[in-house]
Motif scaffolding. Sequence first.
Motif, mmCIF file in Angstrom:
data_model
loop_
_atom_site.group_PDB
_atom_site.id
_atom_site.type_symbol
_atom_site.label_atom_id
_atom_site.label_comp_id
_atom_site.label_asym_id
_atom_site.label_seq_id
_atom_site.Cartn_x
_atom_site.Cartn_y
_atom_site.Cartn_z
ATOM 1 N N PHE A 12 0.877 -0.787 -0.169
ATOM 2 C CA PHE A 12 0.215 0.212 0.421
ATOM 3 C C PHE A 12 1.161 1.180 -0.031
ATOM 4 N N GLU A 13 0.108 2.275 -0.343
ATOM 5 C CA GLU A 13 0.499 3.408 -0.250
ATOM 6 C C GLU A 13 0.966 4.388 0.486
ATOM 7 N N THR A 14 1.207 5.245 1.759
ATOM 8 C CA THR A 14 0.979 5.369 2.407
ATOM 9 C C THR A 14 2.139 7.258 2.412
ATOM 10 N N GLY A 15 1.346 8.160 3.434
ATOM 11 C CA GLY A 15 2.455 9.137 2.839
ATOM 12 C C GLY A 15 2.241 10.119 4.866
ATOM 13 N N HIS A 16 3.190 10.698 5.027
ATOM 14 C CA HIS A 16 3.743 10.360 5.932
ATOM 15 C C HIS A 16 4.108 12.345 6.495
ATOM 16 N N ALA A 17 4.328 12.444 7.991
ATOM 17 C CA ALA A 17 5.666 12.966 8.240
ATOM 18 C C ALA A 17 5.891 12.485 9.777
ATOM 19 N N ASN A 80 0.634 12.349 13.800
ATOM 20 C CA ASN A 80 0.293 12.450 14.954
ATOM 21 C C ASN A 80 -0.870 13.523 15.465
ATOM 22 N N ALA A 81 -1.343 13.069 16.023
ATOM 23 C CA ALA A 81 -2.366 13.788 16.089
ATOM 24 C C ALA A 81 -2.633 14.893 17.679
ATOM 25 N N THR A 82 -1.219 14.549 18.148
ATOM 26 C CA THR A 82 -0.789 15.862 19.550
ATOM 27 C C THR A 82 0.413 16.642 18.759
ATOM 28 N N THR A 83 0.409 16.475 17.792
ATOM 29 C CA THR A 83 1.547 17.676 17.307
ATOM 30 C C THR A 83 0.595 18.591 16.902
ATOM 31 N N PRO A 84 1.550 19.964 15.876
ATOM 32 C CA PRO A 84 1.164 21.027 14.884
ATOM 33 C C PRO A 84 0.153 20.552 13.335
ATOM 34 N N HIS A 85 1.311 19.128 13.557
ATOM 35 C CA HIS A 85 0.486 18.890 12.695
ATOM 36 C C HIS A 85 -0.599 18.964 11.792
ATOM 37 N N LEU A 86 -1.584 18.879 13.697
ATOM 38 C CA LEU A 86 -2.976 18.710 13.153
ATOM 39 C C LEU A 86 -3.472 19.856 12.419
ATOM 40 N N GLU A 87 -3.535 20.866 12.502
ATOM 41 C CA GLU A 87 -3.637 21.961 11.348
ATOM 42 C C GLU A 87 -3.607 21.744 10.040
ATOM 43 N N LEU A 88 -2.124 21.150 9.894
ATOM 44 C CA LEU A 88 -2.082 20.867 8.155
ATOM 45 C C LEU A 88 -3.563 19.527 7.513
ATOM 46 N N ALA A 89 -2.862 18.617 9.326
ATOM 47 C CA ALA A 89 -4.410 17.708 8.822
ATOM 48 C C ALA A 89 -5.679 18.300 8.266
ATOM 49 N N ASN A 90 -5.721 18.911 9.300
ATOM 50 C CA ASN A 90 -7.356 19.686 8.999
ATOM 51 C C ASN A 90 -7.055 20.410 7.757
ATOM 52 N N GLU A 91 -6.775 21.616 7.392
ATOM 53 C CA GLU A 91 -6.826 21.955 6.400
ATOM 54 C C GLU A 91 -6.655 20.613 4.841
ATOM 55 N N LEU A 92 -5.956 19.183 4.826
ATOM 56 C CA LEU A 92 -5.785 18.604 3.779
ATOM 57 C C LEU A 92 -7.021 17.900 3.896
ATOM 58 N N LYS A 93 -7.777 18.013 5.374
ATOM 59 C CA LYS A 93 -9.152 17.128 5.245
ATOM 60 C C LYS A 93 -10.231 17.904 4.219
ATOM 61 N N ARG A 95 -9.846 19.944 2.320
ATOM 62 C CA ARG A 95 -9.521 19.604 0.259
ATOM 63 C C ARG A 95 -9.961 18.576 -0.063
ATOM 64 N N GLY A 96 -10.785 17.612 0.502
ATOM 65 C CA GLY A 96 -11.174 16.337 0.035
ATOM 66 C C GLY A 96 -10.088 15.174 0.540
ATOM 67 N N HIS A 97 -8.573 15.544 1.129
ATOM 68 C CA HIS A 97 -7.865 14.300 1.137
ATOM 69 C C HIS A 97 -7.759 13.111 2.327
ATOM 70 N N HIS A 98 -7.738 11.956 2.298
ATOM 71 C CA HIS A 98 -7.630 10.499 3.145
ATOM 72 C C HIS A 98 -6.902 11.229 3.832
ATOM 73 N N VAL A 99 -7.053 11.748 5.495
ATOM 74 C CA VAL A 99 -6.057 11.847 6.824
ATOM 75 C C VAL A 99 -6.193 11.103 7.435
ATOM 76 N N ILE A 100 -4.975 10.182 7.927
ATOM 77 C CA ILE A 100 -5.439 9.638 9.075
ATOM 78 C C ILE A 100 -5.193 9.853 9.949
ATOM 79 N N LEU A 101 -5.240 10.387 11.393
ATOM 80 C CA LEU A 101 -4.942 11.040 13.217
ATOM 81 C C LEU A 101 -4.596 9.791 13.389
ATOM 82 N N VAL A 102 -3.688 9.822 13.643
ATOM 83 C CA VAL A 102 -3.002 8.732 15.271
ATOM 84 C C VAL A 102 -2.584 9.141 16.134
ATOM 85 N N ASP A 103 -2.155 8.909 17.759
ATOM 86 C CA ASP A 103 -2.001 9.074 18.673
ATOM 87 C C ASP A 103 -0.019 8.499 18.799
ATOM 88 N N TYR A 104 -0.454 8.560 17.587
ATOM 89 C CA TYR A 104 1.163 8.005 18.142
ATOM 90 C C TYR A 104 2.323 8.707 17.221
#
Length: 150
Positions: A12-17, A80-93, A95-104
């Motif tokens: 599978f293909e997955t992106g992350h940061a 990781n949902a507990t980082t400032p990436h949450l802001e980027l994740a919400n922006e992507l969402k 715009r219709g992107h599939h984003v997964i927020l995890v606690d790690y």
Amino acid sequence: MSKIRITKQFSFETGHALFGYDGKCKNVHGHSYKLSVTVIGTPITDRNNVKFGMVIDFTDLKKIVKEDIVDIFDHATVFNATTPHLELANELKTRGHHVILVDYQPTSENMVIDFAQKIKSRLPEGIALHSLRLQETESSFAEWFASDNA
């Protein structure tokens, strides 16, 4: 009767940061992951059972892994949902992107732990998860073994 291990492979293909990381992986990027799932059990001895001789039908194992991992993580971006990436994740969402927020932190190491928990909870009685191997690149992978986590 002998215990037998069987393995099924998935991709599978997955992106992350990796927030806070001191290298290139702090940036959003992706991988072509390869996941090898090995289970252990005793082959079915009942000649009247349509699965006679199998530890588990590869199709049944495929269904579990596809539903809980591949279909969810494929072409998604994990943060990781507990980082400032949450802001980027919400922006992507938005715009219709599939984003997964995890606690790690979404490293291969932590993802393989998460995957082990998901798979173990779905295996039928008498079948145990033996190991997982999550290959992130051609030369890098993380492994999880039940014997190390007993």
